[in-house]
Design an enzyme around this catalytic site. Sequence first.
Site, PDB file in Angstrom:
ATOM      1  N   GLU A  65      -5.877  -1.051   7.506  1.00  6.77           N
ATOM      2  CA  GLU A  65      -6.767  -0.075   8.128  1.00  6.77           C
ATOM      3  C   GLU A  65      -8.134  -0.641   8.480  1.00  6.77           C
ATOM      4  OE1 GLU A  65      -4.776   0.466   5.632  1.00  6.77           O
ATOM      5  OE2 GLU A  65      -3.391   1.921   6.501  1.00  6.77           O
ATOM      6  N   HIS A 134      -1.217  11.576   0.212  1.00  5.78           N
ATOM      7  CA  HIS A 134      -0.763  12.099   1.502  1.00  5.78           C
ATOM      8  C   HIS A 134      -1.283  13.505   1.796  1.00  5.78           C
ATOM      9  CE1 HIS A 134       1.968   8.738   0.992  1.00  5.78           C
ATOM     10  NE2 HIS A 134       2.408   8.893   2.213  1.00  5.78           N
TER      11      HIS A 134
HETATM   12  C1  LIG Z   1      -3.064   1.625   2.765  1.00  7.60           C
HETATM   13  C2  LIG Z   1      -1.821   2.265   3.269  1.00  7.60           C
HETATM   14  N1  LIG Z   1      -1.634   2.393   4.597  1.00  7.60           N
HETATM   15  C3  LIG Z   1      -0.536   2.996   5.088  1.00  7.60           C
HETATM   16  C4  LIG Z   1       0.432   3.486   4.260  1.00  7.60           C
HETATM   17  C5  LIG Z   1       1.675   4.188   4.819  1.00  7.60           C
HETATM   18  N2  LIG Z   1       2.882   3.366   4.552  1.00  7.60           N
HETATM   19  C6  LIG Z   1       3.678   3.599   3.487  1.00  7.60           C
HETATM   20  S1  LIG Z   1       4.906   2.443   3.375  1.00  7.60           S
HETATM   21  C7  LIG Z   1       4.373   1.644   4.756  1.00  7.60           C
HETATM   22  C8  LIG Z   1       5.095   0.409   5.215  1.00  7.60           C
HETATM   23  C9  LIG Z   1       5.137  -0.635   4.140  1.00  7.60           C
HETATM   24  O1  LIG Z   1       5.904  -1.713   4.590  1.00  7.60           O
HETATM   25  P1  LIG Z   1       6.195  -2.934   3.594  1.00  7.60           P
HETATM   26  O2  LIG Z   1       4.929  -3.421   3.007  1.00  7.60           O
HETATM   27  O3  LIG Z   1       7.008  -3.928   4.349  1.00  7.60           O
HETATM   28  O4  LIG Z   1       7.049  -2.317   2.409  1.00  7.60           O
HETATM   29  P2  LIG Z   1       8.474  -1.603   2.522  1.00  7.60           P
HETATM   30  O5  LIG Z   1       8.219  -0.138   2.684  1.00  7.60           O
HETATM   31  O6  LIG Z   1       9.202  -2.206   3.685  1.00  7.60           O
HETATM   32  O7  LIG Z   1       9.168  -1.899   1.219  1.00  7.60           O
HETATM   33  C10 LIG Z   1       3.252   2.271   5.303  1.00  7.60           C
HETATM   34  C11 LIG Z   1       2.548   1.833   6.541  1.00  7.60           C
HETATM   35  C12 LIG Z   1       0.209   3.348   2.863  1.00  7.60           C
HETATM   36  N3  LIG Z   1       1.092   3.821   1.969  1.00  7.60           N
HETATM   37  N4  LIG Z   1      -0.923   2.736   2.414  1.00  7.60           N
END
Ligand SMILES: Cc1ncc(C[n+]2csc(CCOP(=O)(O)OP(=O)(O)O)c2C)c(N)n1
Lengths: 328, 328, 370, 370
Positions: A65, A134
Amino acid sequence: MTASGMGTATMAKALNDGLRKSMEDDPKVVIMGEDVGKLGGVFRITDGLQKDFGEDRVIDTPLAESGIIGTAVGLAIRGYRPVCEIQFDGFVFPGFDQIVSQVAKFHNRSAGLVKMPITIRIPFGGGIGAVEHHSESPETYFAHTAGLKVVSCSNPSDAYWMIQQAVADDDPVIFCEPKRLYHAAKAEIDEAPTPLYKARVVRPGQHVTVVGYGPTVSTVLSAAQTAAEDGLELEVIDLRSVSPLDMPTVVESVKRTGRLIVVHEAPHSFGVGAEIAARVTEAAFYSLEAPVLRVTGYDTPYPPSRLEHEWLPNLDRVLDTVDKIMEF
Amino acid sequence: MTASGMGTATMAKALNDGLRKSMEDDPKVVIMGEDVGKLGGVFRITDGLQKDFGEDRVIDTPLAESGIIGTAVGLAIRGYRPVCEIQFDGFVFPGFDQIVSQVAKFHNRSAGLVKMPITIRIPFGGGIGAVEHHSESPETYFAHTAGLKVVSCSNPSDAYWMIQQAVADDDPVIFCEPKRLYHAAKAEIDEAPTPLYKARVVRPGQHVTVVGYGPTVSTVLSAAQTAAEDGLELEVIDLRSVSPLDMPTVVESVKRTGRLIVVHEAPHSFGVGAEIAARVTEAAFYSLEAPVLRVTGYDTPYPPSRLEHEWLPNLDRVLDTVDKIMEF
Amino acid sequence: MSEHVHAVHPEPDMVQLLTPEGQRVEHPDYKLDISEDEIASLYRDLVLVRRIDTEAIALQRQGELGLWASLLGQEAAQIGAGRALKKQDMSFPTYREHGVAWCRDVDPLVLLGLYRGTNLGGWDPKSNNFNLYTIVIGAQTLHATGYAMGVVRDGAVGTGDPDRDTAVLAFFGDGASSQGDVNESFVWAGAGNLPVVFFCQNNQWAISEPVERQSRVPLYQRSAGFGFPGVRVDGNDVLACLAVTRKALDDARSAQGPTFIEAYTYRMNPHTTNDDPRRYRLGSEAETWKLKDPIERVRAYLTREAKIDPSFFADVDAEAKQLAEHVRKGCRELPDPTPESLFDNVHVTMPDELRTQRDEFTDFVNEVSA
Amino acid sequence: MSEHVHAVHPEPDMVQLLTPEGQRVEHPDYKLDISEDEIASLYRDLVLVRRIDTEAIALQRQGELGLWASLLGQEAAQIGAGRALKKQDMSFPTYREHGVAWCRDVDPLVLLGLYRGTNLGGWDPKSNNFNLYTIVIGAQTLHATGYAMGVVRDGAVGTGDPDRDTAVLAFFGDGASSQGDVNESFVWAGAGNLPVVFFCQNNQWAISEPVERQSRVPLYQRSAGFGFPGVRVDGNDVLACLAVTRKALDDARSAQGPTFIEAYTYRMNPHTTNDDPRRYRLGSEAETWKLKDPIERVRAYLTREAKIDPSFFADVDAEAKQLAEHVRKGCRELPDPTPESLFDNVHVTMPDELRTQRDEFTDFVNEVSA
Ligand SMILES: Cc1ncc(C[n+]2csc(CCOP(=O)(O)OP(=O)(O)O)c2C)c(N)n1
Ligand SMILES: Cc1ncc(C[n+]2csc(CCOP(=O)(O)OP(=O)(O)O)c2C)c(N)n1
Ligand SMILES: [Mg+2]
Ligand SMILES: [Mg+2]
């Protein structure tokens, strides 16, 4: 075919149409954020925009972000008009430094020579049964930050017009979207917009003025309906803009009713309600029959979803506070 | 030889002695931050502590505030009691996410099974002729965040005792230090502390209650002196704790004086003054002769230092507001 | 160009010890001496955690859970890493490490509260050395790093005492690798030579964004520039994940510093039960990854190579059924939080003003329900 | 160990084209074809910016400036980098790039307002393609990266048009390399192959912290794991800094993507005029770096090798004197801001509530002064 054309729309569709309109009107508008492209955002607010405007104007960013806001600042310096989507309220905080120290101050630091026409869209508020982080209501942090404007829409028509006005504004705007209303009932889209920073009296009444914004407006309106059955007429004001505050509209109302209740989801202490209470008391001291009362989230972290309806300002709590304020 | 032993000290020395005492009392206390080691911090608050307690307990960290707070959370989980120094108020924001989403919530998220006894020291406020980002007053952001406690010292004796109480508190505490008073006149160190979250009446009076904290207390006291010459007795309250607020002390006073002015450097809107105004008006509605008035920083970015004395709450502005409030 | 570090490396082989076809293969750096019983026991782990996942998804469909983040396809990465941990080691999961929780002896029901909405996690990280799930992407990597600083200060690394020396294992995803917090944790770990191992499950996707949005070079290369080695392992190979993580944790415990592990795997299911992957990826992608299934290859090995008694598989399936029942039943019986509990544990010592809020709230609730 | 990227590289040589003794040396990758007049002109730059710095320090001592961040010792890094920029290129300084400002034709007086406290910078980044000074460590690297995204969208890279293709140059320090923002800018730049060059002046210190607190490996190695090359250059060698930055900017303009440059130099003065280095470093350290002085080596070259007319040095000194006078005089004449201006430019369109605050403030000020 945009919302205004089609007459009625959900808030999600209205925002989508409004953004589309903004992109059509100004080629410098770019949308950036996590999953805003093919997915159309986790709430589908940017649905179809990348397909129609291309990957250069609807940008799936890396997952960071501060990077989203910081690169938006650079794009603004280059002459672009970025619209940043923060996926959920609780995830705006990694970008907080860039927002308060850069976005909010850049125009001032440059003696007015650089504009920061950045819109930061934040789906905010609770009531959707989500996991932690959330359902936050961070608007007060931004309202307390000089240089930022903070607005929130409570219905599809405002959503359609306000997002376009925010994007067109040469000042940075924090645009708070009540996520639990995204896919609520469709509503008529007005033919013309109300000025962005003006509050609106959505229901007239003479006994108590009740102010809400974003997600709480509908709660307050149903409270007004119930109260009316007991012969109590609440005047309901949709603030629309949290900063700047349209005090003339609020004060004029309170001078008639003599009573004010402010309703928001953000925690009670040091919240928006406090500022409105302080200003109204100063501006209408001799008209007040009672102190300004607040119906808000409590001074606790947002609770697990099984408890969120107890925690959130709800019909019962508003009505209970109406009774309280009438006892003065 | 600690401050209490030596009778009098500057605020800087008192904080240094207080931290030393905390480290002696509890081997789990570690100090971490930028330049806190050999340099003793840019304000020398940790002067000599690394030499005496070693590099394992006084840690020069890499240059990243989110890292400082985030690793402090991990240290706390491991059973340590971290004291984080933020070099200047304006640089707490890169660490904001870790503070509001992790430090503030961890105890709650763990159902009370994990404690976050973290103290975050922030030299805050203006008046030192510094460049931008070095004179901010971010306390309201933290006061609006459930799970955090926010305090500020206004004199060496409180500095000495309050820092020890904050470090000993099992809850996270944002400790705001009025940097422009660090090296002001020495003062007597009390033999015993006041409870950390209690306000203190520092000057009795019957006409107007004036509340300040941190850097504004001395301003308010000199205003009281001047006002007294015109026969106006201001009751001055040093809030000491911004969150939680010691309302009983403030309300009791306002019920006697009927008038309240709140003074802080943070911007006017959505600031600490608003919350105090809202609460006092609710608790003492029928005792108020006038609305609560506020003397604060303006709703602008902190100005260039050549203008800071116009921008900051100063003697003239407080007295002018005293006149205003007496006219009601 | 001696002073250049080239960005574009030839893609190296991943560490693999068990092929998708179930053949054991050797790797010069990662000898794994493991008995067939132990491999069978890993198989059991894989099957059981997949079953937990399947049940949780079903419970979400039935409205018993508000959300679920599936680990399907990532079982080997999580079991391999989890089984490499010693009792005293600490682990910091994201929201998807149900398999690691299993290895830490955390009852699956404990994980459900967060997703059911009855609590915010609410378990004690110390009781099983398994931290709370962390949803804010990347935040936990700094917590793990700070915990490792504590371990060093406690003199619990490099003593040679196998029951004392302690390592920390931090989990995160491919998308998380872009977060400032994650990179700051690399700065701290590298500069401080801390006993922390970074275990990145590169499941190819961050919700709808392919890993290419985060980096044009393999993620395991990220750590070298922070001063510690990176290695890519076949994340669908439980033996390789076990061997690589075991070595990294041994290095950490013996004060050799951090390691970055990229477990190359695939998120077979939607990001969460809320997600709709059809909008952004082809089903055929999952089909090809199915051929690399982390469980099938172990079963094939046990059947063909180890000639294990078929009754073993029947026993595991029976155990899985029981576990499923435990999860189904236990989930429905998770206690709902009481309204009053809203105000619990906000602080260790509740401020008066919050007590007042609570009391007014309680009166109001009683009033309304009266 | 094919899949390992080793953390500990043998320290490579820095790119150097002019030795401390003033000998020109060749480098295989960095040919610099430059006339002796051009070298003389670089000498002039070096001397003049050092003089600006000296005057500013004096002005701070006299109370005319509240603070100053000295560039002493870093002149070659800044002039080399600054002179590599084309008119259309954009630059993003920290608070110390007075030498780069000079190369962008920014009047030194423009820089003084921030340090005198008469404004917050207040210049137009576009007028000289030189952004405002940024004090929040690392923040500007993301601004530079976003600006580069704009450049790409404007179709101003890889067109082959030398007056159109545009690069972005981002400055930061060794300490800044630890900030999340800086590493996130590497993520964006690498993943997007953006036309941005990261110029890190490793002056060995972040206030009181030696670079070892930030990293145990050379900083130029940081970028490879983000997908773009890193190079270390002798930051006290203006020719090398010019050549290396020129190549990196050329690559950026021709859509070859980002480069990380670590200019290895030394902060000869205190961090700022507020700092007291005796608390944390030995004077002898500065003594050894004196032998690598960025100006002396150029003067030695011009005298011994180029046999330049001594009058040249006299002329430069005379020009420096004039410049010093301009700075001294101009600083004292910088206009103080008016109280009313407190409310200017907070927003493009001032909200009514702020106008009310301003009017009350103005009335009050007049009242008091009346
Ligand atoms: C700081 C933050 N930004 C956005 C989100 C929303 N979000 C939740 S999971 C995700 C994707 C995460 O991808 P990855 O790190 O590859 O982990 P995966 O879910 O694939 O295991 C996002 C953008 C969040 N939880 N925290
Ligand atoms: C976010 C942030 N944290 C802390 C500071 C205080 N600070 C100012 S300069 C500095 C050191 C910077 O070191 P480096 O990046 O090496 O640049 P240098 O000053 O050596 O040129 C620090 C910690 C700051 N300005 N911004
Ligand atoms: Mg992923
Ligand atoms: Mg430095």
